[in-house]
Enzyme design. Structure first.
Site, short mmCIF file in Angstrom:
data_model
loop_
_atom_site.label_atom_id
_atom_site.label_comp_id
_atom_site.label_asym_id
_atom_site.label_seq_id
_atom_site.Cartn_x
_atom_site.Cartn_y
_atom_site.Cartn_z
NE ARG A 171 -35.90 54.28 -0.46
CZ ARG A 171 -35.29 53.08 -0.29
NH1 ARG A 171 -34.19 52.68 -1.02
NH2 ARG A 171 -36.05 51.95 -0.16
NE ARG A 201 -39.03 48.65 4.03
CZ ARG A 201 -38.54 47.39 3.87
NH1 ARG A 201 -38.87 46.26 5.06
NH2 ARG A 201 -38.14 46.93 2.79
NE ARG A 258 -34.35 44.42 4.57
CZ ARG A 258 -34.52 45.01 3.40
NH1 ARG A 258 -34.12 44.60 2.19
NH2 ARG A 258 -35.06 46.08 3.22
NE ARG A 269 -37.05 41.12 1.70
CZ ARG A 269 -36.76 42.36 1.28
NH1 ARG A 269 -36.21 42.73 0.16
NH2 ARG A 269 -37.27 43.63 2.03
CE LYS A 297 -36.25 49.08 -4.58
NZ LYS A 297 -37.60 48.56 -3.94
P1 AP5 Z 1 -36.52 42.00 -3.26
O1 AP5 Z 1 -35.77 41.75 -4.53
O2 AP5 Z 1 -35.82 41.95 -2.32
O3 AP5 Z 1 -37.14 43.31 -3.25
P2 AP5 Z 1 -36.74 44.86 -3.27
O4 AP5 Z 1 -37.54 45.69 -4.09
O5 AP5 Z 1 -35.11 44.81 -3.49
O6 AP5 Z 1 -37.16 45.24 -1.84
P3 AP5 Z 1 -36.49 46.03 -0.59
O7 AP5 Z 1 -37.34 45.71 0.45
O8 AP5 Z 1 -35.13 45.42 -0.59
O9 AP5 Z 1 -36.45 47.41 -1.08
P4 AP5 Z 1 -36.49 48.65 -0.09
O10 AP5 Z 1 -36.16 49.64 -1.29
O11 AP5 Z 1 -37.50 49.06 0.52
O12 AP5 Z 1 -35.26 48.44 0.67
P5 AP5 Z 1 -33.73 48.97 0.82
O13 AP5 Z 1 -32.98 47.64 1.31
O14 AP5 Z 1 -33.27 49.68 -0.39
O15 AP5 Z 1 -37.82 41.10 -3.43
C1 AP5 Z 1 -38.59 41.04 -1.97
C2 AP5 Z 1 -39.07 39.73 -2.27
O16 AP5 Z 1 -39.82 39.10 -3.10
C3 AP5 Z 1 -37.83 38.31 -2.29
O17 AP5 Z 1 -38.21 37.47 -0.94
C4 AP5 Z 1 -37.96 38.01 -3.43
O18 AP5 Z 1 -37.37 36.61 -3.34
C5 AP5 Z 1 -39.20 37.98 -4.00
N1 AP5 Z 1 -39.55 38.43 -5.52
C6 AP5 Z 1 -38.85 39.27 -5.99
N2 AP5 Z 1 -39.24 39.11 -7.32
C7 AP5 Z 1 -40.31 38.49 -7.42
C8 AP5 Z 1 -41.38 38.35 -8.42
N3 AP5 Z 1 -41.19 38.83 -9.71
N4 AP5 Z 1 -42.19 37.48 -8.22
C9 AP5 Z 1 -42.43 36.98 -6.84
N5 AP5 Z 1 -41.36 37.04 -5.87
C10 AP5 Z 1 -40.50 37.84 -6.07
O19 AP5 Z 1 -33.89 49.83 2.08
C11 AP5 Z 1 -34.02 49.73 3.17
C12 AP5 Z 1 -34.03 50.81 4.33
O20 AP5 Z 1 -32.75 51.64 4.10
C13 AP5 Z 1 -34.93 52.02 3.65
O21 AP5 Z 1 -36.33 51.64 4.46
C14 AP5 Z 1 -34.23 53.28 4.25
O22 AP5 Z 1 -34.46 53.37 5.79
C15 AP5 Z 1 -32.82 52.87 3.91
N6 AP5 Z 1 -32.43 53.61 2.71
C16 AP5 Z 1 -32.10 52.63 1.63
N7 AP5 Z 1 -31.82 53.48 0.61
C17 AP5 Z 1 -31.88 54.81 1.04
C18 AP5 Z 1 -32.19 56.10 0.47
N8 AP5 Z 1 -31.66 56.33 -0.77
N9 AP5 Z 1 -32.24 57.21 1.21
C19 AP5 Z 1 -32.71 56.99 2.50
N10 AP5 Z 1 -32.94 55.87 3.01
C20 AP5 Z 1 -32.62 54.87 2.40
#
Ligand code: AP5
Length: 210
Positions: free
Chosen positions: A85, A168, A157, A124, A13
């Site tokens: 979410r 997660r 991270r 990552r 994403k």
């Molecule tokens: P990447 O693009 O970083 O993936 P992502 O979907 O953004 O993954 P996240 O882990 O950041 O999502 P998340 O939703 O769990 O975390 P967030 O920070 O929002 O890609 C991942 C890896 O794959 C990278 O190395 C990339 O290079 C590689 N890649 C990408 N596309 C690829 C492809 N097509 N092919 C191969 N490789 C690829 O949330 C973290 C925490 O914050 C949550 O656990 C929660 O505690 C809190 N939080 C955040 N938002 C909320 C909310 N709305 N409500 C409550 N808690 C929240």
């Protein structure tokens, strides 16, 4: 234009939100990034959020909703990455948008399985300074373990350890998957195969927006 990117952790994403927001001149709003920024600045909100993030749990709805309310006051064209979410967040988001006379154009669901997610997240690496995201196999930095933009040493991270990622994913299935139906019923949901190569995923999104 207002888009939502929704899907499991590691689905890509953030990677796609960065590319598409630059191409279409939209603000990339990531609640995960905003929470991490708060943590880096040691705000009360950031320290509270850390308790949940380190375990792979969701931060309480009221905290995240307040953050989003502030950001969208000044950014009306955006890609929302990682929010809403929960059903409560989705309802609160609708209310916020209604008060601003705005609506969502499309919701992209990044569909991908748990094992692919583990592979992606375990490789990552992120830049602690500018937030750029890399992968040890799929998106290598030009110089070993250093950010291409500022030369900073890349880190993993805190919540990218395998046991936390598995939690997660579980939290995603129980709390976030119901949100997919919420948007499906509003005929806004577009499912994309997020296991494809990054350029292919970008093309699918661009094509769907034509
Ligand atoms: P990447 O693009 O970083 O993936 P992502 O979907 O953004 O993954 P996240 O882990 O950041 O999502 P998340 O939703 O769990 O975390 P967030 O920070 O929002 O890609 C991942 C890896 O794959 C990278 O190395 C990339 O290079 C590689 N890649 C990408 N596309 C690829 C492809 N097509 N092919 C191969 N490789 C690829 O949330 C973290 C925490 O914050 C949550 O656990 C929660 O505690 C809190 N939080 C955040 N938002 C909320 C909310 N709305 N409500 C409550 N808690 C929240």
């Amino acid at each position: 234009m207002r888009l939502i990117f929704i899907g499991p952790p590691g689905a890509g994403k953030g990677t796609q939100a960065k590319i598409i927001s630059e191409r279409l001149n939209l603000k990339h709003i990531s609640t995960g990034d905003l929470l991490r920024e708060n943590l880096q600045n040691k705000t009360a909100l950031g320290l509270k959020a850390k308790e949940y993030m380190d375990k792979g749990e969701l931060v309480p709805d009221n905290l995240v909703i307040e953050i989003v309310k502030e950001v969208i006051k000044t950014n009306k064209n955006f890609i929302m990455d990682g929010f809403p979410r929960t059903i409560n967040q989705a309802i609160a988001f609708d209310e916020m948008l209604k008060n601003l006379s705005l609506s969502i154009d499309k919701v992209f669901y990044f569909s991908i399985g748990e094992e692919e997610v583990i592979k992606r997240i375990s490789g990552r690496r992120v830049c602690p300074k500018c937030g750029a995201v890399y992968h040890v196999i799929y998106k290598k930095p030009k110089n070993d373990e250093m950010c291409d933009f500022d030369g900073e040493k890349l880190i993993q991270r805190d919540d990218d350890k395998e046991e936390v990622v598995r939690n997660r994913f579980k939290v995603y299935v129980t709390q976030t998957e119901p949100v997919l139906n919420y948007y499906k019923e509003k005929s806004l949901l577009i499912e994309i195969d997020a296991s494809l190569a990054p350029e292919k995923v970008t093309n699918i999104i661009i094509e769907a927006l034509r």
